[in-house]
Design a protein around this motif. Structure first.
Motif, PDB file in Angstrom:
ATOM      1  N   THR A   1      19.997  49.939  26.963  1.00 16.61           N
ATOM      2  CA  THR A   1      21.387  49.722  26.565  1.00 16.61           C
ATOM      3  C   THR A   1      22.241  49.513  27.803  1.00 16.61           C
ATOM      4  O   THR A   1      22.193  50.300  28.749  1.00 16.61           O
ATOM      5  CB  THR A   1      21.928  50.917  25.772  1.00 16.61           C
ATOM      6  OG1 THR A   1      21.090  51.132  24.628  1.00 16.61           O
ATOM      7  CG2 THR A   1      23.359  50.677  25.322  1.00 16.61           C
TER       8      THR A   1
ATOM      9  N   ALA B   1      25.171  49.548  30.379  1.00 12.74           N
ATOM     10  CA  ALA B   1      26.240  50.508  30.663  1.00 12.74           C
ATOM     11  C   ALA B   1      27.598  49.834  30.648  1.00 12.74           C
ATOM     12  O   ALA B   1      28.612  50.461  30.392  1.00 12.74           O
ATOM     13  CB  ALA B   1      25.993  51.156  32.020  1.00 12.74           C
ATOM     14  N   ARG B   2      27.632  48.542  30.913  1.00 16.86           N
ATOM     15  CA  ARG B   2      28.891  47.800  31.006  1.00 16.86           C
ATOM     16  C   ARG B   2      29.048  46.922  29.784  1.00 16.86           C
ATOM     17  O   ARG B   2      28.109  46.262  29.369  1.00 16.86           O
ATOM     18  CB  ARG B   2      28.869  46.941  32.265  1.00 16.86           C
ATOM     19  CG  ARG B   2      29.974  45.923  32.394  1.00 16.86           C
ATOM     20  CD  ARG B   2      29.686  45.030  33.605  1.00 16.86           C
ATOM     21  NE  ARG B   2      30.543  43.865  33.624  1.00 16.86           N
ATOM     22  CZ  ARG B   2      30.299  42.793  34.359  1.00 16.86           C
ATOM     23  NH1 ARG B   2      29.236  42.765  35.136  1.00 16.86           N
ATOM     24  NH2 ARG B   2      31.110  41.757  34.340  1.00 16.86           N
TER      25      ARG B   2
END
Length: 587
Positions: free
Chosen positions: A178, A180-181
């Motif tokens: 997934t 982070a940004r």
């Protein structure tokens, strides 16, 4: 507008490489003179069987008549994958979206091969009904359970789908992938599975194309990088910030760890990265990664064998063309066009430029054979999905690529640059020479589309190479190869035991009738796409062949007198475990 166009033409005439500060690299070169036709009959005709086969889903990427943003122009990939292990190639087709919402509930689509020339849409049943801006797809068995898994790169959150015996589960979060940004979304582009540390499981390389934020990106004509030959077009890639590279190590138990810094890939910056292929470029036993660079130097991430990669594209001669110029790298085909047992590279580019053919000297150093081979006679089209594949089974690998302009707006103003263009075949004449065919290769090649991804494989199990092609804002094309020649062939399906089960990175050297040819098993190639994992070799008149397999873990095995006309499954350390004829589909 007329004054702008006249100024553009004048600038291009004085400095062709600039082409009016367009956002995409193109040298503005003229095609090389065409030689006299060989007169040798070409027995292959491609027919588009997509509609009758049931491939009806449209791949949406922006409006039909214009493109406001570059994300609407690049399109996506397609995969030939036997997801249910029944021996028939199924088809997975990506889709994008539209900012105005008119794409509705568009999702990526999975079509199951019924074995009779038709396909069933099993997207919902298989758990793959995901929308968004899908770009590229890679396939590989991440847990060595015998079922091929899928990774899909998006402008947005990438997705990892675990194949659970014919249905898929989205395990992106569980796997540690997934992002982070989220604002602006990352733009996933070239991606490939690769066993970089030779521990028997598949790791994951993912590139980002550009940092794209529609709120901050100028509209067409908004800067010097938003014009093409005087016509306002979508901005980029030049003028936009390049994305970065990522590497994820397989930890087992369906989990990956971000080792981008430790592996060295995060330090390699400045490329608008597109298609990625995992290939042992220098034959040292460690699988490398080659990445097509759009309007920037292409990258060769050489595997040091010590858990790190270093970029040696310039040193190896595959970052630029022979003139030292950047090109708009889109798609990559890998194969052995000159039959010396080494893996060559074929990369597609923008119009007013040549595609490029790199010859491998066997040690991972390359020579540009674009002009000497005859490939440089064609510069009209924007090239995308590509392959080095033997289309007529004569034992000489040919070149095939699909085309399509990126700007829907240009066709009316610039008739020489239509949006929809044909596919192209370069037949291998031997001796390092190629001959171009379009109409001669059948209506499936001559038909005009704005195509992007293309996957190559034998969907109807009749012993020749077909193709499935993603077309922007249309249904896919299924190019059935109707080959009238009586040449022989052989297919090899490799299964790793100590190596990764998909055998990604394995190199096969086949010997037949005094000839030698190399191929390799890849997770992604062409343009953002996945080819048939079964390696297909044309044999000409030969009735048997011998093969040497260089497995990804360094093991080498040789098998003699394998019979033509059969699919031969070889398991690492065990040898030939199955030799079978193929059940053909009804045409």
């Amino acid at each position: 507008m007329l004054a702008t166009l006249k100024t553009c033409i004048l600038v291009a005439a004085l400095t062709p490489a600039l082409l009016c500060a367009q956002g995409i690299a193109s040298r503005g070169v003229k095609p090389q003179p065409r030689g006299k036709p060989s007169g040798i009959p070409f027995p292959v005709r491609f027919a588009d069987a997509g509609e009758s086969a049931g491939l009806t889903g449209v791949s949406f990427y922006g409006p039909v008549d214009r493109a406001d943003y570059i994300v609407e122009t690049s399109g996506g990939g397609v995969a030939f994958i036997d997801f249910d292990n029944d021996g028939w190639l199924d088809i997975f087709v990506l889709t994008g979206s539209r900012f105005d919402g008119s794409a509705g509930d568009a999702v990526n689509r999975l079509y199951r091969n019924r074995g009779d020339g038709t396909f069933e849409d099993v997207t919902q049943k298989a758990g793959l009904a995901q929308g968004g801006w899908a770009m590229s797809v890679a396939a590989g068995d991440i847990d060595n359970d015998g079922w091929e898994d899928l990774f899909v790169a998006y402008w947005g959150q990438n997705r990892l789908y675990h194949n659970r015996k014919g249905t898929f589960a989205d395990i992106t979060g569980q796997a540690g992938l997934t992002a982070a940004r989220s604002e602006p979304p990352l733009w996933g582009s070239g991606a490939t599975f690769i066993d970089y540390d030779r521990d028997g499981d598949l790791d994951l390389f993912v590139a980002n194309y550009i940092d794209f934020d529609p709120k901050k990106t100028p509209k067409p004509g908004g800067s010097s990088n938003c014009n093409w030959k005087g016509v306002p077009v979508a901005c980029g890639p030049r003028g936009l910030a390049p994305g970065r590279l990522w590497f994820f190590e397989n930890q087992g138990n369906l989990r990956f760890a971000d080792v981008s810094d430790r592996s060295g890939v995060s330090k390699i910056r400045g490329s608008y990265a597109m298609t990625a292929v995992a290939v042992d470029i220098d034959a040292d036993g460690w699988t490398d990664i080659y990445v097509a660079g759009d309007s920037t130097p292409s990258l060769l991430l050489r595997n040091t064998g010590k858990g790190t990669f270093i970029d040696e594209g310039l040193e190896r001669g595959i970052a630029l063309n022979d003139d030292g110029m950047e090109q708009a790298g889109m798609g990559i085909g890998a194969g052995d066009f000159n039959l010396d047992g080494h893996l060559d590279l074929f990369k597609t580019h923008f119009s007013d430029d040549t595609n490029i053919l790199y010859r491998n000297d066997g040690k991972g150093n390359f020579r540009d054979d674009t002009i000497s081979s005859g490939l440089a006679v064609e510069t009209r089209f924007v090239g995308w999905g590509a392959a080095i594949a033997d289309l007529d089974n004569d034992g000489l690998p040919d070149l095939f690529y699909v085309t399509g302009n990126v700007y829907p707006e240009t066709g009316k103003r610039l008739p020489a640059y239509p949006y929809k263009t044909p596919r192209v075949v370069f037949r291998n004449l031997g001796g390092g020479k190629l001959e171009q065919f379009i109409e001669q290769a059948g209506p499936g090649v001559a038909g005009a589309h704005s195509s992007r991804g293309a996957a190559f494989g034998d969907f109807d199990n009749d012993g020749d190479i077909d193709a499935v092609v993603l077309n922007l804002n249309e249904r896919p094309s299924l190019l059935r190869n109707d080959n009238s020649a009586s040449h022989r062939w052989i297919k090899l399906l490799l299964t790793g035991s100590e190596s990764n089960r998909s055998a990604i990175g394995a190199k096969v050297v086949l010997r037949y009738g005094g000839r030698v040819q190399a191929q390799t098993v890849m997770s992604q190639s062409s343009f953002y796409s996945v080819n048939d994992r079964r390696l297909h070799f044309g044999l000409g008149k030969e009735e048997s062949a011998s093969v040497t397999i260089h497995w990804p873990n360094g093991r080498r095995e040789t098998y003699q007198n394998l019979p033509a006309g059969r699919l031969i499954t070889i398991r690492e350390g065990e040898g030939v475990v199955k030799s079978e004829t193929l059940a053909r589909q009804v045409k």
